[in-house]
Design an enzyme around this catalytic site. Structure first.
Site, PDB file in Angstrom:
ATOM      1  N   HIS A 301       0.838  -1.205   0.000  1.00 54.53           N
ATOM      2  CA  HIS A 301       0.000   0.000   0.000  1.00 54.53           C
ATOM      3  C   HIS A 301       0.873   1.256   0.000  1.00 54.53           C
ATOM      4  CE1 HIS A 301      -3.240   2.758   1.407  1.00 54.53           C
ATOM      5  NE2 HIS A 301      -2.256   3.282   2.121  1.00 54.53           N
ATOM      6  N   GLU A 302       1.901   1.271   0.860  1.00 57.25           N
ATOM      7  CA  GLU A 302       2.790   2.437   0.924  1.00 57.25           C
ATOM      8  C   GLU A 302       3.538   2.627  -0.393  1.00 57.25           C
ATOM      9  OE1 GLU A 302       2.818   4.644   3.328  1.00 57.25           O
ATOM     10  OE2 GLU A 302       1.279   3.460   4.343  1.00 57.25           O
ATOM     11  N   HIS A 305       1.567   4.483  -2.937  1.00 56.88           N
ATOM     12  CA  HIS A 305       1.644   5.947  -2.845  1.00 56.88           C
ATOM     13  C   HIS A 305       2.838   6.464  -3.650  1.00 56.88           C
ATOM     14  CE1 HIS A 305      -1.587   6.636  -0.052  1.00 56.88           C
ATOM     15  NE2 HIS A 305      -1.062   5.863   0.884  1.00 56.88           N
ATOM     16  N   GLU A 380      -5.788   7.244  -0.921  1.00 55.89           N
ATOM     17  CA  GLU A 380      -5.794   6.008  -0.133  1.00 55.89           C
ATOM     18  C   GLU A 380      -6.515   4.885  -0.870  1.00 55.89           C
ATOM     19  OE1 GLU A 380      -4.023   5.541   2.556  1.00 55.89           O
ATOM     20  OE2 GLU A 380      -3.352   7.624   2.373  1.00 55.89           O
ATOM     21  N   ASP A 384      -4.740   1.415  -1.987  1.00 55.97           N
ATOM     22  CA  ASP A 384      -5.354   0.116  -1.671  1.00 55.97           C
ATOM     23  C   ASP A 384      -5.535  -0.718  -2.936  1.00 55.97           C
ATOM     24  OD1 ASP A 384      -5.486   0.633   1.015  1.00 55.97           O
ATOM     25  OD2 ASP A 384      -7.615   1.171   1.036  1.00 55.97           O
TER      26      ASP A 384
END
Length: 461
Positions: A301-302, A305, A380, A384
């Site tokens: 997930h990070e 980003h 976000e 995801d």
């Protein structure tokens, strides 16, 4: 053309006897009323006794009840501390405390400092520090209560009184070490560049922000936490392989002793958005409570980003916002009626003008916060979806639920409150967007699968 328009606007707004103080009071009270109305809406949600339908298969009733109790305790604390801060803030403005503290700063410099420190910049910096000490002293009981009563009650506080005091002293030292040169440069740029100061000030703050992104993980974080390399094992190999696949410029995987202060969990990466190597930092609390695949899912997930340039986009937005603030400040910087209404009839210190300007600007903060939250929530969802696309759907869903349980985050939220206060979608929204279809209870202390849970003590992965 822009500068000419701003100058005309400045002349139009500088009106004798304009009720600036009443205007600021009205803005402040309206903002306070809005915040507490939103808090009241959220508190009603926190009084619900049934697990949200979207989570009734994953969250048991005792966990939900504890989460609700924690949320209510934080809401009550927020109301009391907010009421105190609002009363203090209005008293400072009403009784013209700014000119009193500014005069005290000037007297101290005249009496104890060499003559070369007698100018506006030195006096303004000392004013900020003195005012910061007043705020620190006034806020100490709330800070103590938050850490050693509220967080302690729900099992999150891991700090000792000595560590709490040490952190405070380190914070003050950093304020002096970085505040003096940055504050001096900030004021000097305004003094030396005339009406076009906002261009130069914006460029300076861009350099400061990029520098902070560079030195914060290298110099600041180690002052408060211990970081050590993630020991060799399956998790390290998997994350390095994922980083290589995505061409993420990973330099090191580190574990941070977040458990030293709190039982909350997290993970993040550091480094400049466009260039250079980057580090991934994992909280030891996350390793203790999650399986290898779940930690991978959080990191995927990070990395999402990073892959979608979210950090760069946020930096761009923050810089656009800063330019807007500095340009608009040029309208108020020499406004005699504004200074006079708050007790500065002779002197017009630039820093005081900036503080008063921010009081006037405060109503726009709620609007900007709302818009920014809408945007960051969309990021976000994208991150995801990125992790799901990599094949971590079930692990990410389980890890999000575990993080929710570990942090006792609210399982549900009032939509209006959430719009203003949550930069992330609430858990039920994220699970729905991911197509989560869990059918078993999730526990926070042990992974419900066949993999060995990771232990922060040995981390033999």
């Amino acid at each position: 053309m822009v500068q000419a328009f701003l100058q005309r606007l400045a002349r139009w707004l500088d009106r004798p006897l304009f009720p600036w103080k009443q205007l600021v009071f009205g803005f402040s009270l309206a903002e306070f009323a809005l915040e507490n109305w939103l808090l009241f809406r959220q508190y009603r949600v926190l009084q619900r006794s049934t697990v949200p339908k979207a989570l009734d298969k994953e969250i048991d009733k005792p966990t939900f009840d504890k989460s609700q109790a924690y949320g209510r305790a934080k809401a009550k604390f927020s109301f009391v501390s907010g009421l105190f801060n609002q009363a203090k803030h209005l008293a400072v403005l009403y009784f013209n405390v700014y000119p009193v503290v500014y005069a005290v700063a000037g007297s101290l410099l005249a009496r104890y400092a060499p003559a070369r420190f007698s100018g506006e910049i030195s006096q303004s910096l000392l004013f900020v520090y003195l005012f910061g000490l007043i705020d620190l002293g006034a806020g100490l009981p709330f800070s103590y209560y938050h850490s050693f009563v509220l967080e302690e009650k729900f099992g999150f506080n891991k700090m000792t009184l000595r560590l709490w005091l040490t952190d405070m002293l380190k914070g003050q030292a950093l304020t002096v070490a970085f505040g003096i040169p940055i504050g001096s440069a900030f004021l000097a740029i305004i003094q030396k560049t005339g009406q076009s100061f906002f261009y130069y000030l914006w460029m300076f703050m861009l350099v400061v922000q990029i520098s902070a992104m560079t030195i914060y993980p290298i110099l600041i974080v180690p002052m408060f936490n211990k970081l050590e390399p993630l020991k060799p094992g399956k998790l390290k190999e998997s994350v390095e392989a994922l980083a290589s696949k995505l061409k993420f410029p990973l330099s090191e995987l580190q574990v941070i002793d977040g458990s030293k202060r709190s039982a909350h969990s997290n993970a993040y990466f550091t480094g400049l958005p466009w260039i250079g190597k980057k580090k991934i930092v994992i909280y030891d609390t996350l390793l203790e409570k999650s399986s290898e695949k779940e930690v991978e899912a959080v990191l995927a997930h990070e990395l999402g980003h990073w892959q979608m340039n979210h950090t760069s986009r946020l930096l761009f937005i923050s810089q656009a916002h800063l330019f807007y603030i500095f340009a608009l400040f040029s309208v108020f910087i020499n406004n005699k009626s504004l200074y006079a209404d708050f007790g500065f009839h002779v002197q017009r210190p630039v820093l005081i003008g900036f503080l008063l300007f921010n009081e006037i600007l405060s109503p726009t903060d709620a609007i900007l916060k709302l818009l920014l939250n809408i945007w960051t929530r969309s990021m976000e969802y994208e991150a995801d979806a990125f992790a799901v696309k990599l094949g971590y759907a079930s692990e990410l869903g389980a890890s999000l639920i575990k993080l929710q349980i570990q942090n006792l985050s609210s399982m549900d939220a009032d939509w209006f409150y959430s719009s203003f206060h949550h930069s992330h979608p609430i858990l039920t929204e994220r699970l729905k967007a991911m197509g989560w279809a869990g059918d078993k209870k999730i526990v926070a202390d042990k992974s419900v699968d066949e993999e060995k849970p990771l232990k922060a003590a040995d981390r033999e992965l």
